[in-house]
Design a protein around this motif. Sequence first.
Motif, PDB file in Angstrom:
ATOM      1  N   GLY A 201     -14.008 -35.767  -2.081  1.00  0.00           N
ATOM      2  CA  GLY A 201     -13.266 -35.756  -0.835  1.00  0.00           C
ATOM      3  C   GLY A 201     -12.832 -34.345  -0.495  1.00  0.00           C
ATOM      4  N   PHE A 202     -11.687 -34.237   0.164  1.00  0.00           N
ATOM      5  CA  PHE A 202     -11.211 -32.943   0.616  1.00  0.00           C
ATOM      6  C   PHE A 202     -10.116 -32.377  -0.277  1.00  0.00           C
ATOM      7  N   GLY A 203      -9.882 -32.959  -1.416  1.00  0.00           N
ATOM      8  CA  GLY A 203      -8.786 -32.543  -2.293  1.00  0.00           C
ATOM      9  C   GLY A 203      -8.926 -31.154  -2.856  1.00  0.00           C
TER      10      GLY A 203
ATOM     11  N   GLU B 258      -4.863 -26.787  -5.758  1.00  0.00           N
ATOM     12  CA  GLU B 258      -3.413 -26.990  -5.841  1.00  0.00           C
ATOM     13  C   GLU B 258      -2.727 -25.747  -6.412  1.00  0.00           C
TER      14      GLU B 258
ATOM     15  N   GLU C 169     -12.707 -23.685  -0.225  1.00  0.00           N
ATOM     16  CA  GLU C 169     -13.031 -24.836  -1.065  1.00  0.00           C
ATOM     17  C   GLU C 169     -13.256 -24.375  -2.501  1.00  0.00           C
TER      18      GLU C 169
ATOM     19  N   ASP D  77      -2.850 -34.472   7.888  1.00  0.00           N
ATOM     20  CA  ASP D  77      -2.432 -35.699   8.579  1.00  0.00           C
ATOM     21  C   ASP D  77      -0.912 -35.770   8.699  1.00  0.00           C
ATOM     22  N   LYS D  78      -0.221 -35.320   7.656  1.00  0.00           N
ATOM     23  CA  LYS D  78       1.239 -35.336   7.665  1.00  0.00           C
ATOM     24  C   LYS D  78       1.765 -34.483   8.822  1.00  0.00           C
TER      25      LYS D  78
ATOM     26  N   MET E 162      -2.775 -27.970   1.519  1.00  0.00           N
ATOM     27  CA  MET E 162      -3.973 -28.728   1.169  1.00  0.00           C
ATOM     28  C   MET E 162      -4.481 -29.355   2.459  1.00  0.00           C
ATOM     29  N   ILE E 163      -5.776 -29.418   2.613  1.00  0.00           N
ATOM     30  CA  ILE E 163      -6.313 -29.999   3.845  1.00  0.00           C
ATOM     31  C   ILE E 163      -5.957 -31.478   3.943  1.00  0.00           C
ATOM     32  N   ASP E 164      -5.755 -32.139   2.795  1.00  0.00           N
ATOM     33  CA  ASP E 164      -5.353 -33.545   2.796  1.00  0.00           C
ATOM     34  C   ASP E 164      -3.969 -33.737   3.418  1.00  0.00           C
ATOM     35  N   GLU E 165      -3.164 -32.680   3.468  1.00  0.00           N
ATOM     36  CA  GLU E 165      -1.812 -32.782   4.013  1.00  0.00           C
ATOM     37  C   GLU E 165      -1.772 -32.625   5.531  1.00  0.00           C
TER      38      GLU E 165
ATOM     39  N   PRO F  69      -9.878 -29.946  -7.459  1.00  0.00           N
ATOM     40  CA  PRO F  69      -8.594 -30.084  -6.761  1.00  0.00           C
ATOM     41  C   PRO F  69      -7.467 -29.345  -7.486  1.00  0.00           C
TER      42      PRO F  69
END
Length: 179
Positions: A57-59, A123, A115, A149-150, A144-147, A119
């Motif tokens: 994924g994007f982690g 981090e 990238e 959405d927040k 992080m790209i996963d963040e 992960p």
Amino acid sequence: MAEVMSMEAIRAEAARLNIDLSAVDWNSIRLPPGEDCGIISDDEDLNEGDQLEFDAGFGSIIVVDNLPVVPREKYDKLEGVVRKIYSQIGVIKENGLWMPVDEDTGKTLGYCFIEYNTPQEAELAKEKTNGYRLDRAHIFAVNMIDEIDKFMNVPDKWAPPEIKPYTPGVGESATLAYW
């Protein structure tokens, strides 16, 4: 690892145990996860020793914001500086640093994506470089790209936080001492 047997040896063992191999549903046999039991895959697209890349994924991607906005002629220098900083923390994947450019002006947009292989490296890069001062005007904001959405789901209207009255804890006095 299990002992590898030839098909003739399997037929001989099945005959000794009175097993009719034509009645066996070979498609129902499943190997334990991560175990090949010495059976080499006969898939045409896989060769023995090939490593499959696992996409988790994007982690493993970070976003570095507040980079200098530079014209095309300074792009390579900025990319080199960013790569030098972030490659000290972990292994950046091949083509793993992307700095978007405004098509109209030819200038960078002030952020980039990096990238890493894992992960954990991403981090660590976030922890080590968030707040990193490149110069007086550019202090990195790293997420992080996963963040993302927040940050995209922030309400349009600001609401003040709920103010709770102070209540003294165990062993504390409600009176304040002044020096």
